[in-house]
Each structure stands twice: as structure tokens, then as C-alpha cells.
Design an enzyme around this catalytic site. Structure first.
Site, PDB file in Angstrom:
ATOM      1  N   ASP A  21       0.636  -1.143  -0.038  1.00  0.00           N
ATOM      2  CA  ASP A  21      -0.006   0.040   0.084  1.00  0.00           C
ATOM      3  C   ASP A  21       0.826   1.293  -0.024  1.00  0.00           C
ATOM      4  O   ASP A  21       0.435   2.268   0.749  1.00  0.00           O
ATOM      5  CB  ASP A  21      -1.093  -0.016   1.111  1.00  0.00           C
ATOM      6  CG  ASP A  21      -1.870  -1.169   1.374  1.00  0.00           C
ATOM      7  OD1 ASP A  21      -1.966  -1.934   0.177  1.00  0.00           O
ATOM      8  OD2 ASP A  21      -2.560  -1.373   2.306  1.00  0.00           O
ATOM      9  N   LYS A  82      -7.455  -3.988  -2.761  1.00  0.00           N
ATOM     10  CA  LYS A  82      -7.897  -4.769  -1.518  1.00  0.00           C
ATOM     11  C   LYS A  82      -8.609  -3.721  -0.731  1.00  0.00           C
ATOM     12  O   LYS A  82      -8.432  -2.501  -0.945  1.00  0.00           O
ATOM     13  CB  LYS A  82      -6.808  -5.553  -0.625  1.00  0.00           C
ATOM     14  CG  LYS A  82      -5.682  -4.644  -0.131  1.00  0.00           C
ATOM     15  CD  LYS A  82      -4.696  -5.172   0.750  1.00  0.00           C
ATOM     16  CE  LYS A  82      -3.805  -4.353   1.257  1.00  0.00           C
ATOM     17  NZ  LYS A  82      -4.286  -3.554   2.381  1.00  0.00           N
ATOM     18  N   CYS A 118      -2.015  -1.992   8.442  1.00  0.00           N
ATOM     19  CA  CYS A 118      -1.717  -3.207   7.322  1.00  0.00           C
ATOM     20  C   CYS A 118      -0.680  -4.253   7.505  1.00  0.00           C
ATOM     21  O   CYS A 118      -0.504  -5.090   6.979  1.00  0.00           O
ATOM     22  CB  CYS A 118      -2.022  -2.676   5.825  1.00  0.00           C
ATOM     23  SG  CYS A 118      -3.741  -2.090   5.454  1.00  0.00           S
TER      24      CYS A 118
END
Length: 203
Positions: A21, A82, A118
Site C-alpha cells: 500500500d 484490496k 496493514c
């Protein structure tokens, strides 16, 4: 003791890089972002020389944008979009379990953001699935240093190896006789940027 030491080894053909990310929407809000990016760029380039396969995720890219252009992710599958706060989605796990010449890797090198969201959740899921996790501290960040450092501490507590970019590079090289040593060495001439992981470290 010997078994624990063996688990810290990184081997070519048995290791994969996960980039979590690192997107355009986070550029202005992450702690030490520019330094994290420079360290990560060097790591990504070195791991390309060492033929370490890479998996990339993007958190809700419609809102947060694509992976930053500084990262050379050519040659990898399209980044996995996602909404989960872990990279261990069914699609990514399917890829991960066969990415090393049809086999599951032993070790995962984990970089990206946010460290306490994350990255940490991915590390937990990977450990539960039997992977050795090498979280690269100088290539991970959060919006605050407090969240970042506490997350690294928690990951160490569940058995992750808290590493630096040069640490994992040299573990994979293993020997100055490695055929890619000179190429990788050229990348390492520029010192890794300090990201305030160590109190009172000289910049």
C-alpha cells in the site's frame, strides 16, 4: 537456539517481497515518507538483481491512488486491490503459495505502510500461516512515529524479524562471490537514510 538462528536466514528461491500500500494518496501524511521511499527503492532494485519475486497490494486505489511511480514494479502481476487491512487476501495467498517456482516460500520480506495497520495485520496473518517474516523497519512507516515504533515492537513479540534494508540484502547475497554482488554493491554506495528508529542516531 540453533533452530531460531536458522530461521533468520534468507535464501534465494525461498524468499518473496511484499510491498504493502505505498500509494499516491499517502505521500503527504506519512512520517519520514521521503526517506522510507528512498530506502525502499534501493531495496526493490537490489531484490530484482537477486530474482526475489514481488507481490504488491493497493488499499482501495479508487480513493488512495496507485503505487507511487518511484517504485519499479514492472514484471510483477498487476497490484492487488484490496479493502482488507491485511495483504493476506485469498487472491494474494493463492499467488504467494505458488510464487517460488510453484512452491510456497519460506520467508517473506515485508515493506510499506501503515506499520501499525496493514503491515502488522499482514505480519500476524503470515506468521499464523507458517511464514518467517522479515519486517524491514527502515522501509515501513505510519502517520506517527509512536504508532510505527510500537507496531515494530509488537511484531517482534510474535516472532517477526525486525530488519533493515541492508540487513536483508546482505542475508540474501550471503557471499561476496555472488554473481550479482557488484551490481548490488553499486546500489549500496549511497548510505541508507536514518528514519529515527534508534534514539540519538546520527543523521
Amino acid at each position: 537456539m540453533a533452530m531460531n538462528a536458522a530461521k533468520t536466514i534468507l535464501k534465494e528461491g525461498k524468499t518473496v517481497l511484499l510491498i504493502c500500500d505505498v500509494q499516491e494518496g499517502f505521500v503527504k501524511v506519512m512520517y519520514e515518507f521521503d526517506k522510507i521511499v528512498q530506502n525502499s527503492v534501493k531495496l526493490i532494485k537490489a531484490l530484482k538483481y537477486l530474482n526475489v519475486p514481488t507481490i504488491v497490494s493497493e488499499q482501495y486505489p479508487k480513493a488512495l491512488g496507485k503505487t507511487i511511480p518511484q517504485f519499479d514494479i514492472s514484471g510483477v502481476k498487476n497490484p492487488y486491490a484490496k479493502t482488507s487491512f491485511s495483504m493476506c487476501t485469498p487472491e494474494i495467498m493463492k499467488d504467494l503459495n505458488t510464487i517460488c517456482s510453484g512452491q510456497k516460500p519460506d520467508s517473506v520480506i515485508l515493506i510499506g505502510l501503515e506499520t501499525h495497520v496493514c503491515i502488522e495485520n499482514t505480519a500476524i496473518d503470515l506468521r499464523q500461516n507458517g511464514f518467517e517474516v522479515h519486517t524491514v523497519a527502515d522501509c515501513c512507516t505510519s502517520r506517527t512515529q509512536e504508532d510505527r515504533l510500537l507496531a515494530l515492537e509488537r511484531m517482534r513479540g510474535i516472532g517477526c524479524h525486525i530488519a533493515t534494508s541492508e540487513n536483508v540484502i546482505f542475508k540474501l547475497l550471503a557471499d561476496a562471490k555472488h554473481k550479482e554482488f557488484k551490481n548490488v554493491q553499486s546500489l549500496l554506495k549511497a548510505p541508507t537514510l536514518q528514519t529515527n528508529l534508534v534514539p540519538n542516531a546520527k543523521v
